[in-house]
Design an enzyme around this catalytic site. Structure first.
Site: not given
Ligand code: AMP
Ligand code: MG
Length: 487
Positions: A95, A116, A255
């Protein structure tokens, strides 16, 4: 590209883009207003066959912010699902990230380069696709520290600021991390297709993973069952390393668990200061699902979710598949225990194996619990405690046992100390040091503390007299420590 710019060559060979159509969306990074290179990991860049000096400037900043795709890149957002804190999200995906492509490094290894914080993608949901400088530097620090500690991990290649502020609880400087991994295939990648009943895709993915990461499994009688046991084994080994060094990942969602066995996604993670099985630093994990002591059972839980996706490949007969897979999965606690004990023996300076070693190791931890004793320093200093003087009261029973056990090994104290110092680090990314470096960088754009900390952590086992302060526990007024998700 203007002609006076240095040619930047990446040795790309993008198998994911080529052979896994349907597992991603081709996508471009957002153009950012003012990309500036904050830190290029020159050592890693060279490993990747890149021209570090050419990248350490505006061209590198444009590439690693996602504003400019280098020649040969196939930028894409990967699809995956995942169990987040126990609840299933059928569609997550990159995302706020992009895969630039795969490069073959100077040793011939295939490695993903991934961004990222590079902007919104079709998987962003309500997110802005961005990342803030603080969490990006955090991932840089902890990831590189883990690598230096000998723990499999994604690596940090570059940090670029974007020149725009992003809104979190307050406005923060935006940044992008370029990171390198064996691959970004996760348990959640398998889950995405399993949840949709796309069996052909699971087979395609499993075959890809075997070819890319575990090619020796191809000739096994049941390659998919062997894939399961291999992934269980690499995860058992990885989690044991986390536990031994005192690392708490903080968000072990499916994930965030790689199939390659590398640690990934440093969000609300931290190192324990004193030994506490319930240690937890994440502000978003109220129930302590991912507390320090829960990491081995949570890894086992994630691997059970992975197993579910592989069942149809393991045997066409469901009952047979379950039976075979369960037999593999049930071994996890024991395999984990073996890795842990092997690591504990090394930490205690033991080179032979004895029946009672498990009790010796676990009794030590029980004795340490609730004591105001620094975990890292305790093990580092243990080698010097071979003499019988002024044992701390909580170790009155344990130290004589350990000494007796050491005496059974036919090695000198000096040799034991030397081997212990190779596994018991002197420098870890202590929470107060990380915070200090991040605050100076993110609030004042003063990167000197960050740079110095990286120098210290580069050689965690090698004592350097000028770095005395980095071995000290947090000051009294620091904490309780809470970290926030890297979003
Ligand atoms: P994470 O907690 O970083 O492992 O992310 C979990 C999910 O949330 C993943 O699909 C990320 O791509 C999405 N995600 C986290 N932060 C953002 C953001 N600021 N914008 C869009 N998607 C996000
Ligand atoms: Mg992640």
């Amino acid at each position: 590209m203007a002609t006076d710019e240095p040619a930047i060559e990446f040795n790309f060979d993008n198998t994911y883009a080529r052979s896994l159509v349907g597992f991603y969306t081709p996508w471009q990074g957002e153009k950012v207003p003012d990309p500036q290179m904050v830190r290029l990991n020159a050592t890693l860049a060279k490993e990747l066959g890149l021209d570090a000096s050419a990248l350490d400037g505006i061209v590198g900043a444009e590439i690693f912010s996602g504003s400019r795709a280098p020649e040969g890149a196939d930028t894409l957002a990967q699809i995956y699902a995942g169990h987040q804190f126990g609840g299933f999200s059928p569609q997550l995906g990159d995302g706020r990230a992009l895969l630039l492509g795969e490069v073959i490094d100077v040793d011939g290894n295939r490695r993903d380069i991934h961004l990222k914080g590079s902007g919104r993608t079709p998987f962003s949901r309500s997110g802005d696709g961005k990342a803030a400088l603080g969490p990006i530097l955090r991932e840089y620090i902890i990831g590189e520290a883990m690598h230096a500690l000998g723990i499999p991990t994604t690596r940090a290649l570059a940090v670029v600021t974007t020149g725009e502020d992003i809104m979190r609880e307050t406005w923060l400087p935006g940044a992008v991390l370029a990171r390198v991994a064996a691959s970004h295939i996760r348990v959640g990648t398998f889950q995405y297709f399993a949840a949709r009943g796309e069996l052909d895709k699971i087979k395609q993915l499993a075959d890809y993973v075997i070819a890319r990461h575990y090619p020796h499994l191809k000739k096994e009688e049941n390659p998919y069952l062997s894939l399961l046991s291999t992934v269980c084994d690499t995860q058992a080994s990885l989690i044991a390393k986390w536990m031994l060094v005192g690392f708490v990942h903080g968000v072990m969602n499916t994930d965030n668990m790689t199939i390659s066995g590398e640690t990934i996604d440093y969000g609300p993670c931290a190192f324990i200061d004193h030994y506490d099985p319930n240690a937890l630093f994440s502000s978003i994990d109220g129930k302590g699902r991912y507390a320090y002591k829960n990491q081995p059972p949570m890894a086992h839980w994630n691997l059970t979710r992975f197993t579910e996706t592989l069942l149809p490949l393991i045997d066409q007969d469901r009952e047979q598949a379950v039976e075979k897979a369960t037999a593999v999965l049930e071994e996890f606690p024991e395999i984990y225990g073996r890795y842990w004990l092997e690591g504990m023996r090394a930490k205690l300076g033991l080179t032979t194996k004895e029946e009672d070693d498990f009790a010796l190791a676990s009794d030590l931890l029980t004795a340490m619990e609730g004591q105001d004793i620094d975990y890292t320093n305790f093990f580092r200093n243990l080698a010097d405690m071979t003499k019988n003087d002024e044992d701390p009261s909580y170790l009155k029973e344990w130290l004589p046992r350990w000494r007796k056990r050491c005496a059974k090994e036919r090695i000198s104290d000096a040799k034991r100390t030397a081997t212990m110092n190779k596994v018991n680090p002197l420098y870890t990314p202590r929470n107060h040091l990380v915070e200090e470096a991040l605050t100076a960088a993110a609030s004042d754009r003063d990167y000197s503390k960050f740079e110095r900390l990286m120098k210290v952590l580069e050689k965690p086992f090698t004592k350097r007299s000028s770095y005395e302060r980095y071995t000290k526990p947090a000051p009294e007024d620091f904490g309780p420590y809470k970290t926030f998700c890297g979003t």
